[in-house]
Design a protein around this motif. Structure first.
Motif, PDB file in Angstrom:
ATOM      1  N   ARG A 110      -5.869  -5.107 -29.599  1.00 39.34           N
ATOM      2  CA  ARG A 110      -6.216  -6.527 -29.668  1.00 39.34           C
ATOM      3  C   ARG A 110      -5.920  -7.086 -31.060  1.00 39.34           C
ATOM      4  O   ARG A 110      -6.665  -6.853 -32.005  1.00 39.34           O
ATOM      5  CB  ARG A 110      -7.695  -6.728 -29.338  1.00 39.34           C
ATOM      6  N   ARG A 111      -4.816  -7.801 -31.173  1.00 34.98           N
ATOM      7  CA  ARG A 111      -4.465  -8.499 -32.407  1.00 34.98           C
ATOM      8  C   ARG A 111      -3.645  -9.728 -32.056  1.00 34.98           C
ATOM      9  O   ARG A 111      -2.838  -9.678 -31.117  1.00 34.98           O
ATOM     10  CB  ARG A 111      -3.667  -7.599 -33.356  1.00 34.98           C
ATOM     11  N   PRO A 112      -3.797 -10.819 -32.796  1.00 35.77           N
ATOM     12  CA  PRO A 112      -2.940 -11.981 -32.550  1.00 35.77           C
ATOM     13  C   PRO A 112      -1.467 -11.596 -32.645  1.00 35.77           C
ATOM     14  O   PRO A 112      -1.101 -10.668 -33.378  1.00 35.77           O
ATOM     15  CB  PRO A 112      -3.329 -12.951 -33.673  1.00 35.77           C
ATOM     16  N   ALA A 113      -0.624 -12.296 -31.915  1.00 35.83           N
ATOM     17  CA  ALA A 113       0.792 -11.943 -31.864  1.00 35.83           C
ATOM     18  C   ALA A 113       1.425 -11.867 -33.244  1.00 35.83           C
ATOM     19  O   ALA A 113       2.248 -10.984 -33.514  1.00 35.83           O
ATOM     20  CB  ALA A 113       1.540 -12.940 -30.990  1.00 35.83           C
TER      21      ALA A 113
ATOM     22  N   VAL B 194       0.363   4.409  -6.720  1.00 29.40           N
ATOM     23  CA  VAL B 194      -0.468   3.237  -7.009  1.00 29.40           C
ATOM     24  C   VAL B 194      -0.506   3.034  -8.513  1.00 29.40           C
ATOM     25  O   VAL B 194      -0.864   3.958  -9.263  1.00 29.40           O
ATOM     26  CB  VAL B 194      -1.906   3.411  -6.477  1.00 29.40           C
ATOM     27  N   PHE B 195      -0.134   1.847  -8.952  1.00 30.18           N
ATOM     28  CA  PHE B 195      -0.230   1.480 -10.364  1.00 30.18           C
ATOM     29  C   PHE B 195      -1.486   0.658 -10.607  1.00 30.18           C
ATOM     30  O   PHE B 195      -1.917  -0.102  -9.734  1.00 30.18           O
ATOM     31  CB  PHE B 195       0.973   0.637 -10.796  1.00 30.18           C
ATOM     32  N   THR B 196      -2.066   0.803 -11.794  1.00 33.17           N
ATOM     33  CA  THR B 196      -3.133  -0.100 -12.221  1.00 33.17           C
ATOM     34  C   THR B 196      -2.500  -1.208 -13.037  1.00 33.17           C
ATOM     35  O   THR B 196      -2.094  -0.998 -14.193  1.00 33.17           O
ATOM     36  CB  THR B 196      -4.203   0.623 -13.048  1.00 33.17           C
ATOM     37  N   ALA B 197      -2.374  -2.368 -12.431  1.00 33.23           N
ATOM     38  CA  ALA B 197      -1.852  -3.549 -13.122  1.00 33.23           C
ATOM     39  C   ALA B 197      -3.027  -4.255 -13.810  1.00 33.23           C
ATOM     40  O   ALA B 197      -3.944  -3.599 -14.300  1.00 33.23           O
ATOM     41  CB  ALA B 197      -1.127  -4.454 -12.129  1.00 33.23           C
ATOM     42  N   SER B 198      -3.038  -5.577 -13.827  1.00 29.58           N
ATOM     43  CA  SER B 198      -4.077  -6.313 -14.545  1.00 29.58           C
ATOM     44  C   SER B 198      -3.996  -7.779 -14.157  1.00 29.58           C
ATOM     45  O   SER B 198      -2.955  -8.258 -13.669  1.00 29.58           O
ATOM     46  CB  SER B 198      -3.867  -6.165 -16.061  1.00 29.58           C
TER      47      SER B 198
ATOM     48  N   GLN C 168      -1.147 -13.605 -15.969  1.00 26.52           N
ATOM     49  CA  GLN C 168      -1.521 -14.568 -16.999  1.00 26.52           C
ATOM     50  C   GLN C 168      -1.173 -14.018 -18.380  1.00 26.52           C
ATOM     51  O   GLN C 168      -0.909 -12.822 -18.529  1.00 26.52           O
ATOM     52  CB  GLN C 168      -3.026 -14.870 -16.909  1.00 26.52           C
ATOM     53  N   GLY C 169      -1.194 -14.863 -19.387  1.00 29.42           N
ATOM     54  CA  GLY C 169      -0.762 -14.447 -20.715  1.00 29.42           C
ATOM     55  C   GLY C 169      -1.801 -13.740 -21.556  1.00 29.42           C
ATOM     56  O   GLY C 169      -1.459 -12.945 -22.426  1.00 29.42           O
ATOM     57  N   GLY C 170      -3.076 -14.019 -21.295  1.00 23.65           N
ATOM     58  CA  GLY C 170      -4.113 -13.420 -22.115  1.00 23.65           C
ATOM     59  C   GLY C 170      -4.134 -13.974 -23.525  1.00 23.65           C
ATOM     60  O   GLY C 170      -3.351 -14.860 -23.885  1.00 23.65           O
TER      61      GLY C 170
ATOM     62  N   GLY D   6       1.270  -7.064 -26.372  1.00 24.47           N
ATOM     63  CA  GLY D   6       1.851  -5.821 -25.889  1.00 24.47           C
ATOM     64  C   GLY D   6       1.286  -5.423 -24.540  1.00 24.47           C
ATOM     65  O   GLY D   6       2.025  -5.014 -23.633  1.00 24.47           O
ATOM     66  N   TYR D   7      -0.017  -5.533 -24.389  1.00 21.34           N
ATOM     67  CA  TYR D   7      -0.688  -5.190 -23.139  1.00 21.34           C
ATOM     68  C   TYR D   7      -0.203  -6.087 -22.001  1.00 21.34           C
ATOM     69  O   TYR D   7       0.102  -5.616 -20.901  1.00 21.34           O
ATOM     70  CB  TYR D   7      -2.197  -5.336 -23.329  1.00 21.34           C
ATOM     71  N   THR D   8      -0.111  -7.390 -22.269  1.00 21.24           N
ATOM     72  CA  THR D   8       0.347  -8.329 -21.251  1.00 21.24           C
ATOM     73  C   THR D   8       1.780  -8.016 -20.830  1.00 21.24           C
ATOM     74  O   THR D   8       2.108  -8.027 -19.640  1.00 21.24           O
ATOM     75  CB  THR D   8       0.257  -9.770 -21.767  1.00 21.24           C
ATOM     76  N   ALA D   9       2.634  -7.732 -21.807  1.00 21.53           N
ATOM     77  CA  ALA D   9       4.029  -7.409 -21.481  1.00 21.53           C
ATOM     78  C   ALA D   9       4.114  -6.157 -20.629  1.00 21.53           C
ATOM     79  O   ALA D   9       4.865  -6.097 -19.640  1.00 21.53           O
ATOM     80  CB  ALA D   9       4.831  -7.236 -22.772  1.00 21.53           C
ATOM     81  N   ALA D  10       3.346  -5.131 -20.990  1.00 21.83           N
ATOM     82  CA  ALA D  10       3.384  -3.878 -20.240  1.00 21.83           C
ATOM     83  C   ALA D  10       2.852  -4.053 -18.823  1.00 21.83           C
ATOM     84  O   ALA D  10       3.447  -3.571 -17.850  1.00 21.83           O
ATOM     85  CB  ALA D  10       2.586  -2.809 -20.975  1.00 21.83           C
ATOM     86  N   LYS D  11       1.726  -4.741 -18.687  1.00 24.34           N
ATOM     87  CA  LYS D  11       1.135  -4.912 -17.367  1.00 24.34           C
ATOM     88  C   LYS D  11       1.973  -5.834 -16.491  1.00 24.34           C
ATOM     89  O   LYS D  11       2.021  -5.667 -15.257  1.00 24.34           O
ATOM     90  CB  LYS D  11      -0.295  -5.441 -17.495  1.00 24.34           C
TER      91      LYS D  11
END
Length: 253
Positions: free
Chosen positions: A99-102, A141-145, A150-152, A157-162
């Protein structure tokens, strides 16, 4: 015949030491599956997931794997093949978050999140999925989010991966559905786990999140049990490339 019965099946669940992965592995064992649990910090013996799986009378094996290490992920796939028992179900749940700003999201943070949350998932799915295709059956089965849609905030990084996992789910389903392998994803909502502790401890963010959830509460890891058993079982044999939200109604708001 019970279409949700997993007796005799072997399920590999990554990120199974705690939280969502622990609940998913527990649910699959309760439905009859033997479990191979994989986590970066899984205890050699006496883990909570081992106790739960054995408590259901199911077989258990645990492996400790760093999903940021590509060679370790490949070695896991090789070891599973050498074990000799075909994997019927693969639950790709391992993940991490930074968790860090872009503007302050470092290359190191980006690389680690993408490696664990996306690249490792593809490598393991490719290696295990190849064998499923050869046999003509299997469930992935994948765990998405929610952040697959949404962008969050402060988690680029987490948003891009999910988001990538949803694309990967559909890509693999397009190739493998006709070969008897079902590939789908679950998109958990705001679930009370270690990954969301910072949000729950922030009074402003916590209130805003709860106000948006029609169910009026944070999710619990056990709320994912039904979805993972469904997608791992014969009940979902005609479900391919789907992303199933388990979010208390968040996306419908």
């Amino acid at each position: 015949m019970n279409p949700f019965d997993l007796t005799g099946r072997l399920a590999v669940v990554t990120g199974a030491r705690r939280g969502i992965g622990l609940a998913m592995a527990d649910a699959l064992a309760a439905a009859g599956a033997d479990i191979i649990a994989v986590s970066a910090h899984l205890e050699p013996t006496g883990s909570e997931i081992e106790k739960r799986v054995r408590g259901h009378g199911r077989g258990f094996t645990g492996y400790q794997v760093d999903f940021a290490d590509r060679d370790a992920v490949t070695a896991l796939a090789d070891r599973l093949e050498r074990d000799g028992r075909p994997v019927d179900i693969l639950v790709n749940n391992a993940g991490t978050i930074k968790r860090r700003p872009a503007a302050q999201h470092s290359d190191q943070d980006w690389d680690e999140v993408i490696a664990v949350n996306l690249s490792a998932q593809f490598v393991l799915s490719r290696e295990i999925g190849r064998r499923m295709v050869e046999r003509g059956h299997g469930k992935i089965v994948f765990t998405a989010s929610l952040l697959s849609f949404q962008g969050g905030i402060n988690v680029p990084g987490y948003t891009a991966a999910k988001s990538g996992l949803v694309g990967l789910t559909r890509a693999l389903a397009n190739e493998w559905a006709s070969r008897g392998v079902n590939v789908n994803a679950i998109a958990p909502g705001y679930i009370a786990t270690d990954n969301t502790q910072a949000l729950r401890e922030d009074a402003t963010r916590n209130a805003a999140i709860l106000d948006r959830i029609p169910a009026g509460r944070w999710g619990r890891p056990d709320d994912l049990a039904g979805a993972v058993v469904f997608l791992a079982s014969p009940a979902s044999d005609y479900v391919n490339g789907a992303v199933v939200p388990v979010d208390g109604g968040w996306l419908g708001r």
